[in-house]
Design an enzyme around this catalytic site. Structure first.
Site, short mmCIF file in Angstrom:
data_model
loop_
_atom_site.label_atom_id
_atom_site.label_comp_id
_atom_site.label_asym_id
_atom_site.label_seq_id
_atom_site.Cartn_x
_atom_site.Cartn_y
_atom_site.Cartn_z
N ASP A 192 0.85 -1.19 0.00
CA ASP A 192 0.00 0.00 0.00
C ASP A 192 0.89 1.24 0.00
OD1 ASP A 192 0.96 -0.42 2.55
OD2 ASP A 192 -0.79 0.42 3.54
N ASP A 194 1.98 4.68 1.75
CA ASP A 194 1.97 5.33 3.06
C ASP A 194 1.90 6.84 2.89
OD1 ASP A 194 2.41 2.87 4.61
OD2 ASP A 194 4.39 2.88 3.66
#
Length: 470
Positions: A192, A194
């Protein structure tokens, strides 16, 4: 009853308001007016465009999306709990007030992008990073699975959206971590994305609604008490979709940044310091033991960036780095000697309990502490020739009375984070700290001093259940 407000509530609730509903909801009349006046057709069109651009693989028809949206905007008609009505009004208000500017704008043609030529070749430095991590690979792998490893299948869709979001909102949203390093070096693998931003809660609520409307599934937003201003979005199976730290605008302004492909990333020198700190956390060392290659590429990318930017000569000459600390186990305070460098302080008291630091700052009657929120995970205060700060990770010992070099490096990095964020020169101590990674022997961990235990309840935003807790 005020007839105009009563009519407004009747229109909104689809029924005459009870006396308690009237008195409890009358102060919400301006928000309710916004909700009623909101153009649902334009909103549905934006949702469909977002789906086409970022979630095209999701099997939900335009008709189903429209039904889902209209159903939510009439949900209050079948709701009689005042608490749930308050929640519905709050969430609908956020949606009608912010969605277009936050996520709807991503469907429009963006500004021209000027691709960055900043790319780093890590071949020459990778062996140094490999050796450094080999010396730090001293943890025994446990069977515990951290929550961050449970990844939602929606992550790839959200990542595509986030790339565009970071370009459109680069004044109030920046990224760090593996994706930011991927922008510097395509060898870096990322999961993912950040992010740090100044409107985290609003963004995540808007994203939660987008996912709900285009997948038909509920997602939940959690606020974690032991991480400052941190919220995470999870899918119906409790898998991680995306998280975000919220920071103040003044904190955003002091973070050094690098612009790559119209996206601002946290300056890799600051990220390298955070990585040094990370290795003092025992579960992160377990991650290293599980997958050393992943961290090797990341460390090498960060090292190559600072080597080039600061003209660092990698010869193993580390001088006073890492700065040595002495632990008082009873007080859980570490006395770090910083006198080898031209800082505005001669030593640093590193507290392992944040409440103790806060108490001592009050006792010092000092009002010039600076807090960089989760960027540093601590406030800092200079009083006399002493820097006071808090360290949020575990501390490793190599024998009963000696702090492990891994933790000494981590605390040295934490001190340099203060120097970076306050605009001080870090060239020499940074060079020394990077050089301290060279020619290290593997030293086993004798003891782990636990991190500060945070208490508190999780906050939750659950759209499906009409729940908001703080």
């Amino acid at each position: 009853m005020n007839a105009r407000i009563a009519d407004l509530l009747y229109n909104y609730l689809g029924r005459p308001p009870s006396l308690s509903e009237y008195h409890m909801l009358k102060l919400q009349h301006r928000n309710i007016q916004k909700i009623i006046a909101f153009n649902k057709d334009i909103f549905i069109s934006l949702i469909k465009k977002n789906k086409k651009k970022f979630f095209s693989d999701i099997d939900l028809t335009s008709s189903e999306i429209k039904t889902s949206v209209l159903s939510y905007f009439s949900k209050q008609r079948d709701t009689y709990s005042i608490g749930k009505l308050y929640t519905i009004i709050e969430l609908q208000t956020i949606l009608v007030s912010t969605y277009t500017d936050v996520l709807g704008v991503l469907t429009l043609k963006g500004p021209d992008m000027f691709p960055s030529s900043t790319r780093y070749d890590i071949k020459s430095i990778k062996q140094i990073a490999t050796s450094a991590l080999h010396a730090m690979n001293v943890a025994v792998i446990s069977d515990k699975v951290m929550g961050r490893h449970n990844v939602s299948p929606l992550v790839s869709n959200v990542n595509a959206l986030m790339e565009e979001y970071l370009r459109r909102h680069n004044k109030n949203c920046i990224c760090y971590g593996s994706y930011s390093l991927y922008l510097l070096n395509p060898e870096v693998k990322y999961g993912d994305i950040d992010i740090l931003q100044t409107n985290s809660r609003t963004f995540l609520i808007d994203l939660a609604f987008l996912i709900k409307f285009i997948t038909g599934s509920n997602v939940v937003l959690l606020k974690v008490p032991y991480l400052k201003n941190y919220m995470v979005l999870k899918d119906k199976d409790d898998n991680h979709i995306i998280d975000s730290f919220n920071i103040r605008q003044e904190t955003m302004q002091v973070i050094p940044k690098v612009l790559i492909d119209n996206i601002y990333i946290v300056d890799p020198a600051l990220q390298l310091m955070s990585m040094f700190k990370m290795f003092s956390q025992i579960d992160r060392l377990e991650d290293l033991a599980r997958n050393p290659e992943k961290l090797t590429v990341r460390l090498a990318t960060l090292m190559e960036y600072v080597r080039v930017k600061y003209g660092i000569i990698l010869n193993g000459e580390s001088n006073h780095m890492p700065m040595k600390g002495v632990l008082d186990k009873d007080k859980r305070i570490i006395d770090v000697d910083t006198s080898g460098y031209n800082f505005s302080f001669k030593k640093c008291y590193v507290y392992l309990d944040e409440s103790s630091l806060s108490s001592d700052i009050l006792d010092l009657n000092a009002d010039d502490a600076v807090d960089f929120e989760n960027v540093s995970n601590s406030a800092y205060l200079i009083n006399g020739d002493v820097l006071y700060t808090y360290f949020s990770n575990t501390i490793l010992l190599s024998d009963p009375d000696t702090i492990h070099e891994i933790s000494n490096k981590a605390m040295s990095a934490h001190i340099l984070i203060y120097q970076i964020l306050t605009g001080n020169d870090i060239r020499q101590p940074l060079s020394d700290l990077v050089n301290s990674l060279m020619y290290n022997e593997k030293v086993l961990i004798h003891e782990v001093i636990p991190r500060d235990k945070k208490t508190g309840k999780h906050g939750i935003v659950d759209i499906e259940k009409d729940i908001i807790t703080h």
